[in-house]
Write a protein that holds these residues in place. Structure first.
Motif, mmCIF file in Angstrom:
data_model
loop_
_atom_site.group_PDB
_atom_site.id
_atom_site.type_symbol
_atom_site.label_atom_id
_atom_site.label_comp_id
_atom_site.label_asym_id
_atom_site.label_seq_id
_atom_site.Cartn_x
_atom_site.Cartn_y
_atom_site.Cartn_z
ATOM 1 N N GLU A 132 12.726 14.811 -8.120
ATOM 2 C CA GLU A 132 12.668 13.380 -7.811
ATOM 3 C C GLU A 132 11.260 13.060 -7.337
ATOM 4 O OE1 GLU A 132 15.880 11.266 -6.874
ATOM 5 O OE2 GLU A 132 16.746 12.643 -8.334
ATOM 6 N N LEU A 133 10.645 12.065 -7.934
ATOM 7 C CA LEU A 133 9.283 11.740 -7.506
ATOM 8 C C LEU A 133 8.937 10.295 -7.837
ATOM 9 C CD1 LEU A 133 6.991 13.862 -9.929
ATOM 10 C CD2 LEU A 133 9.219 12.938 -10.447
ATOM 11 N N GLY A 134 7.930 9.766 -7.156
ATOM 12 C CA GLY A 134 7.535 8.374 -7.357
ATOM 13 C C GLY A 134 8.603 7.425 -6.864
ATOM 14 N N THR A 135 8.811 6.346 -7.620
ATOM 15 C CA THR A 135 9.833 5.355 -7.281
ATOM 16 C C THR A 135 11.052 5.551 -8.169
ATOM 17 O OG1 THR A 135 8.186 3.712 -6.622
ATOM 18 C CG2 THR A 135 10.375 2.890 -7.197
ATOM 19 N N ARG A 136 12.202 5.648 -7.515
ATOM 20 C CA ARG A 136 13.440 5.780 -8.268
ATOM 21 C C ARG A 136 14.039 4.389 -8.439
ATOM 22 N NH1 ARG A 136 19.208 7.811 -7.157
ATOM 23 N NH2 ARG A 136 19.734 8.887 -9.079
ATOM 24 N N GLY B 299 0.783 -1.234 0.000
ATOM 25 C CA GLY B 299 0.000 0.000 0.000
ATOM 26 C C GLY B 299 0.812 1.280 0.000
ATOM 27 N N SER B 300 2.122 1.177 0.009
ATOM 28 C CA SER B 300 2.954 2.385 0.011
ATOM 29 C C SER B 300 3.886 2.414 -1.201
ATOM 30 C CB SER B 300 3.819 2.450 1.281
ATOM 31 O OG SER B 300 3.000 2.444 2.420
ATOM 32 N N VAL B 301 4.221 3.631 -1.612
ATOM 33 C CA VAL B 301 5.173 3.785 -2.707
ATOM 34 C C VAL B 301 6.575 3.460 -2.205
ATOM 35 C CG1 VAL B 301 6.232 5.430 -4.312
ATOM 36 C CG2 VAL B 301 3.778 5.566 -3.815
ATOM 37 N N VAL B 302 7.257 2.578 -2.912
ATOM 38 C CA VAL B 302 8.658 2.288 -2.595
ATOM 39 C C VAL B 302 9.500 3.417 -3.172
ATOM 40 C CG1 VAL B 302 10.541 0.634 -2.874
ATOM 41 C CG2 VAL B 302 8.163 -0.174 -2.793
ATOM 42 N N PRO B 303 10.228 4.147 -2.332
ATOM 43 C CA PRO B 303 10.950 5.307 -2.873
ATOM 44 C C PRO B 303 12.099 4.939 -3.798
ATOM 45 C CG PRO B 303 11.425 5.033 -0.525
ATOM 46 C CD PRO B 303 10.364 4.028 -0.863
ATOM 47 N N GLN B 304 12.720 3.802 -3.564
ATOM 48 C CA GLN B 304 13.881 3.446 -4.380
ATOM 49 C C GLN B 304 14.010 1.937 -4.483
ATOM 50 O OE1 GLN B 304 17.391 5.927 -4.390
ATOM 51 N NE2 GLN B 304 18.659 4.192 -3.786
ATOM 52 N N ILE B 305 14.364 1.464 -5.670
ATOM 53 C CA ILE B 305 14.634 0.042 -5.878
ATOM 54 C C ILE B 305 16.002 -0.094 -6.535
ATOM 55 C CG2 ILE B 305 13.930 -2.082 -7.066
ATOM 56 C CD1 ILE B 305 11.046 -1.125 -6.926
ATOM 57 N N THR B 306 16.819 -0.969 -5.957
ATOM 58 C CA THR B 306 18.132 -1.268 -6.522
ATOM 59 C C THR B 306 18.176 -2.767 -6.824
ATOM 60 O OG1 THR B 306 19.129 -1.822 -4.394
ATOM 61 C CG2 THR B 306 19.177 0.507 -5.051
ATOM 62 N N PRO B 307 19.182 -3.231 -7.558
ATOM 63 C CA PRO B 307 19.293 -4.677 -7.780
ATOM 64 C C PRO B 307 19.283 -5.456 -6.462
ATOM 65 C CG PRO B 307 20.807 -3.522 -9.229
ATOM 66 C CD PRO B 307 20.225 -2.490 -8.305
ATOM 67 N N GLU B 308 19.852 -4.845 -5.398
ATOM 68 C CA GLU B 308 19.928 -5.523 -4.100
ATOM 69 C C GLU B 308 18.563 -5.614 -3.427
ATOM 70 O OE1 GLU B 308 22.106 -3.133 -5.110
ATOM 71 O OE2 GLU B 308 23.578 -4.671 -5.600
ATOM 72 N N THR B 309 17.746 -4.582 -3.546
ATOM 73 C CA THR B 309 16.454 -4.588 -2.851
ATOM 74 C C THR B 309 15.344 -5.185 -3.706
ATOM 75 O OG1 THR B 309 15.887 -2.353 -3.601
ATOM 76 C CG2 THR B 309 17.115 -2.538 -1.534
ATOM 77 N N GLY C 189 21.977 1.555 -16.477
ATOM 78 C CA GLY C 189 22.496 2.381 -15.388
ATOM 79 C C GLY C 189 22.096 3.846 -15.497
ATOM 80 N N ILE C 190 20.820 4.112 -15.657
ATOM 81 C CA ILE C 190 20.344 5.479 -15.842
ATOM 82 C C ILE C 190 19.257 5.763 -14.811
ATOM 83 C CG2 ILE C 190 19.189 7.062 -17.444
ATOM 84 C CD1 ILE C 190 20.387 5.296 -19.735
ATOM 85 N N ALA C 191 19.371 6.902 -14.152
ATOM 86 C CA ALA C 191 18.396 7.265 -13.121
ATOM 87 C C ALA C 191 16.986 7.286 -13.716
ATOM 88 C CB ALA C 191 18.736 8.640 -12.544
ATOM 89 N N SER C 192 16.109 6.480 -13.160
ATOM 90 C CA SER C 192 14.764 6.332 -13.713
ATOM 91 C C SER C 192 13.719 6.555 -12.638
ATOM 92 C CB SER C 192 14.582 4.924 -14.301
ATOM 93 O OG SER C 192 15.617 4.616 -15.209
ATOM 94 N N HIS C 193 12.621 7.166 -13.013
ATOM 95 C CA HIS C 193 11.538 7.418 -12.078
ATOM 96 C C HIS C 193 10.231 6.882 -12.626
ATOM 97 C CE1 HIS C 193 14.610 10.348 -10.945
ATOM 98 N NE2 HIS C 193 14.076 10.339 -9.737
ATOM 99 N N ILE C 194 9.543 6.134 -11.790
ATOM 100 C CA ILE C 194 8.185 5.705 -12.123
ATOM 101 C C ILE C 194 7.247 6.562 -11.288
ATOM 102 C CG2 ILE C 194 6.536 3.797 -12.080
ATOM 103 C CD1 ILE C 194 8.894 1.864 -12.359
#
Lengths: 269, 269
Positions: B258-262, B195-205, B236-241
């Motif tokens: 910066e907004l949504g999920t990075r 139910g919450s927006v994930v602020p950031q996703i990396t290969p590790e998370t 490898g490019i900063a992306s935002h959903i």
């Protein structure tokens, strides 16, 4: 020439035909874009009835001119000076709207036809095609789909943007795809000299007739009849300039008939 | 990858942004093609007001999805089985008609926008982009014109024809043009977990959240949210959903916010 030129080109393909239908056949030569819906539908019907779907030995690339859907807009600027971004957008949108009418008519008549807009796949250098993405076109031909290109504004590495005419597309595509035959469906019976159709023009006889060859009536920024003959003389592929405004002539050309004026280039005499 | 890939690509270009507007933002997710005219116009207005014409340091490539203008048609056949010629024509014509609505709205709002249809300049291999003619796009960017691509059916060297999604076009173009920033304007606030927006996703998370990531609601043959994240993690490019259905969000993204999920790929963490 860049490497994109040759990608996907299959010069071994037998019996590829490149047919251009002139803008003067499909549109009224007026100051505003005015289609001839009946002519568009008749041409589409003749093409559709002549092309066997998915016949690997009967490949067709179709090109059409812009007529009143492009030339008046393009004429606002000289070819050499390039175009503003607004003009690029305006010219492309208008000619693409004619392409949509042609594609719609072809599909209605049962042909597998898809648009290929030069703006997205061609780059020019000083008004001449420098690069063209042929791979998608080759794969369409492989499965019996007819790609339909058109005279268009394209990005130009020398002058920013320039007009690539349907005529230039025809000779370019015919060369890249090793076409066996080229047809130019125009609004006249062929190359007319002293009131009569010249049955054949070769590099040797061109000198004698060239001063008599008239350009198209009306607005035409892309060279008219004399430009067409010059383009065709440069390549060695049997080419016919005939009257596509007369019902049945397109079908006769596509059935293999000799008609109108035959242009025989250096390798084809 | 063929040689056409790199032609015209200018990886030194500073500050190229690739923005995708999802089909779910622009269309109703219904069984028949149904646009959202007000949303199309609002998005176009936000984009037009954010992009300075002819600003060489502020380049934008726009991609839009198909929504109800493509997916229901594409879904009739599985991706792996390819399409008949009739289906290719039908799918392309419908999605091109959405592109025409988007282009029209962008131009009406003052943006220099031109269509680039993948069918004419992309070739796929087993559903993945194998070749794309980048030279025309590069030259459009050079003079401040915004090329507008879309999810489309394209010729495929393995399966005849396949769907290339807007998502795949985004990652392909962003890579080839060395984009500084990618935006995915969707109909949700970002990647939602519990139910919450994930602020950031990396290969590790990604491992920890991937089972919680839901696909798009409604019909979507092109991967939905999980597919988007996977595509973005690869580069490898900063992306935002972010949520492009909320007024103002596109303008905020384009202003650098910066907004949504990075999504941070391997080279970008």
């Amino acid at each position: 020439m860049g490497t994109m030129d040759t990608m996907g080109t299959n010069t071994m393909t037998p019996r590829t035909t490149v047919l251009k239908i002139g803008g003067s056949v499909l549109t009224e030569k007026t100051d505003t874009p005015t289609p001839k819906p009946e002519a568009i539908n008749r041409c589409a019907g003749e093409i559709a009835s002549s092309v066997t779907p998915a016949a690997a030995d009967n490949r067709l690339i179709l090109v059409h001119g812009a007529g009143s859907f492009g030339h008046p807009q393009a004429e606002k600027r000289s070819l050499r000076n390039g175009f503003t971004s607004s003009e690029i957008i305006e010219i492309h949108r208008v000619v693409a709207s004619l392409n949509e009418l042609v594609i719609g008519a072809l599909i209605k008549n049962g042909l597998f036809a898809v648009p290929v807009h030069p703006l997205g796949c061609v780059v020019a250098e000083d008004g001449r095609i420098a690069r063209i993405a042929t791979a998608p076109i080759a794969m369409m031909l492989d499965r019996g789909i007819v790609p339909v290109l058109h005279g268009d504004v394209v990005m130009d590495s020398r002058v920013g943007a320039s007009i690539v005419s349907g005529d230039q597309l025809v000779t370019c595509l015919a060369t890249r795809f090793g076409a066996a035959r080229i047809g130019f469906g125009t609004a006249v019976d062929g190359v007319i000299v002293d009131g009569s159709v010249v049955p054949q023009i070769t590099p040797e006889t061109f000198e004698a007739v060239q001063s008599q060859i008239r350009g198209s009536d009306g607005t035409d920024v892309t060279g008219g009849m004399r430009g067409k003959v010059l383009e065709l003389l440069e390549i060695g592929i049997a080419s016919h300039i005939f009257n596509a405004s007369k019902p049945g002539m397109i079908a006769r050309f596509l059935s293999g008939e000799e008609l109108g004026t035959r242009i025989c280039g250096n390798a084809d005499v």
